[in-house]
Structures are given as C-alpha cells and as structure tokens.
Design an enzyme around this catalytic site. Structure first.
Site, mmCIF file in Angstrom:
data_model
loop_
_atom_site.group_PDB
_atom_site.id
_atom_site.type_symbol
_atom_site.label_atom_id
_atom_site.label_comp_id
_atom_site.label_asym_id
_atom_site.label_seq_id
_atom_site.Cartn_x
_atom_site.Cartn_y
_atom_site.Cartn_z
ATOM 1 N N LYS A 143 0.857 -1.196 0.000
ATOM 2 C CA LYS A 143 0.000 0.000 0.000
ATOM 3 C C LYS A 143 0.888 1.239 0.000
ATOM 4 O O LYS A 143 1.740 1.403 0.880
ATOM 5 C CB LYS A 143 -0.907 -0.045 1.231
ATOM 6 C CG LYS A 143 -2.122 0.837 1.146
ATOM 7 C CD LYS A 143 -3.027 0.543 2.344
ATOM 8 C CE LYS A 143 -4.255 1.405 2.355
ATOM 9 N NZ LYS A 143 -5.003 1.233 3.610
HETATM 10 C C1 E4P Z 1 -8.225 2.455 3.529
HETATM 11 O O1 E4P Z 1 -7.500 1.622 3.091
HETATM 12 C C2 E4P Z 1 -8.098 3.104 4.836
HETATM 13 O O2 E4P Z 1 -7.465 2.186 5.703
HETATM 14 C C3 E4P Z 1 -9.401 3.434 5.481
HETATM 15 O O3 E4P Z 1 -10.497 2.987 4.722
HETATM 16 C C4 E4P Z 1 -9.522 4.787 6.048
HETATM 17 O O4 E4P Z 1 -10.786 4.904 6.660
HETATM 18 P P1 E4P Z 1 -11.140 6.079 7.654
HETATM 19 O O5 E4P Z 1 -11.347 7.332 6.879
HETATM 20 O O6 E4P Z 1 -12.407 5.619 8.324
HETATM 21 O O7 E4P Z 1 -9.981 6.210 8.621
#
Ligand code: E4P
Length: 220
Positions: free
Chosen positions: A87
């Site tokens: 990622k």
């Molecule tokens: C995506 O990969 C992120 O980990 C995540 O969806 C972020 O979500 P949030 O905005 O609820 O922190």
C-alpha cells in the site's frame, strides 16, 4: 463486489472470515497503532497472522515517503506472504514506486486518493487497486460517491486493469451505493458489513415463526 475488512484487529478479521463473505483485508498505520502493534518485527508478524486468517489480498502500508525507502520497505512486505499487497500513498515518489512494483508484478494499492486526477495517474502507473476515501470526503461536505462515479467513468473509457477499492467506508449505505455503481471492491469496518444483515421485519418474522412452531409442537 469484493468485501475487504478495514482493520488490524485479528478477532474482527476472524469474525468476518467466518461469515464466508470476506475477500481481503486493508490496514493502515493508524489501524495498526490502534491495536498496539508497534516495532518492525511485531508489525511484520501481524501481517503474517492476518494472511493466515484470510484467503485474499492483505494491504500492508509503507511508512517511507521517498522512492528508495518505499521500494525497500515494499519488497520486504511483499516477500512476507503471497497475499500481501503493498500500500503506497498517492504522492510523486509513490507514483514512481507503483510503476516500479507493477513492472515487477508486485501488487499495489494506491492509498489516499481524493481526486479523479490522482486515480488516473495511479492507473497509468499500473496500480492493482486505488483507494478513494469516500467517508473522509463526505466528512468535509464533499461527495465521496461523486468521486467514485468520476473514476468509474474514466476507467471505463480506457479499460484500465486497476480495480477501484472504495475505502473509508463508514456505514451500510456506502456499501450499497458502491455496489449500485459496480465498484470492484469496498473496504469497511465489521459494523458496516454486519449492518447489512439487519432488518426489523426479519427479526419480527423469525420471532413469529419460532413462536408458532413452539405452539403447534407443544405436547408432541
Ligand atoms: C483504507 O484503506 C483506509 O485504511 C481506510 O479505509 C480509512 O478509513 P477512515 O477514513 O475511516 O480512517
């Protein structure tokens, strides 16, 4: 639509896996910190533990923000387990790293996507997934679903292989809206996934069925 769970909590991952509908996991440094997962070895072992629970892709985020650092960290993460997806944040160095990994056939998830332009760049670099954060856009009175629509329209024109992974999903309606748009993958908390199960008429209907069964079988 593939269902990923967005957490580093092993109990929740196991619970979602047992439902039989889980296709993968996404994590981020904040989610790891929330579970108290700190220190390189602990973090790497945690990713391996997640891969042991699920069958699908598991996104593991790099911390480095320079190209060389991302490549080093990403290669280490990818070598942990075949299910690991590296990622990478949507920044200039990240774009270069995505291109590097795509040429090596290492899967990537380009995270922190907030515009159609960013989604276009990530697809051109060969990202396996892009993660538009729909909840965070809604949080600032912008429309997360509008962004998903724009990205779908662009990707459809050019038949990119990159999959849209709707992230920052907060509730059941986000999931339903994503499915209506034909999004490839959504990642959300366990509460949003299990929220799809609930309907008061299901509960009251089942209660009546069981009561009627009990009455008609009384004495048998
Ligand atoms: C995506 O990969 C992120 O980990 C995540 O969806 C972020 O979500 P949030 O905005 O609820 O922190």
């Amino acid at each position: 639509m593939k269902f990923f769970i967005d957490t580093a909590n092993l109990a929740q991952i196991e619970e979602a896996q047992k439902l039989g509908i889980l296709d993968g996991v996404t994590t981020n440094p904040s989610l790891m910190a929330k579970e108290g997962i700190v220190g390189k070895e602990t973090v790497l072992n945690h990713y391996k533990a997640i891969c042991d629970i699920v069958d699908g892709d598991v996104s593991a985020e790099v911390i480095a923000v320079d190209f060389d650092g991302m490549v080093k960290e990403g290669e280490e993460l990818a070598s942990l387990h075949p299910q690991i997806v590296v990622k990478i944040p949507m920044i200039k160095e990240g774009l270069k790293a995505i291109k590097y990994f795509s040429e090596k056939n290492i899967k990537t998830n380009c995270t922190l996507i907030f515009s159609a332009g960013q989604a276009l760049l990530a697809a051109k670099a060969g990202a396996t997934y892009i993660s538009p954060f729909i909840g965070r856009l809604d949080d600032i009175s912008s429309s997360g679903m509008h962004l998903i629509n724009e990205i779908k329209e662009i990707y459809n024109h050019y038949k990119f292989d990159t999959q849209i992974l709707a992230a920052s999903v907060r509730h059941t309606m986000h999931i339903i809206e994503c499915a209506k748009l034909g999004v490839d993958v959504m990642t959300g908390p366990l509460s949003a996934i299990t929220g799809l199960l609930k309907h008061p008429l299901t509960d009251s209907g089942l209660k009546t069925f069981l009561e009627d069964h009990k009455k008609s079988n009384a004495g048998n």
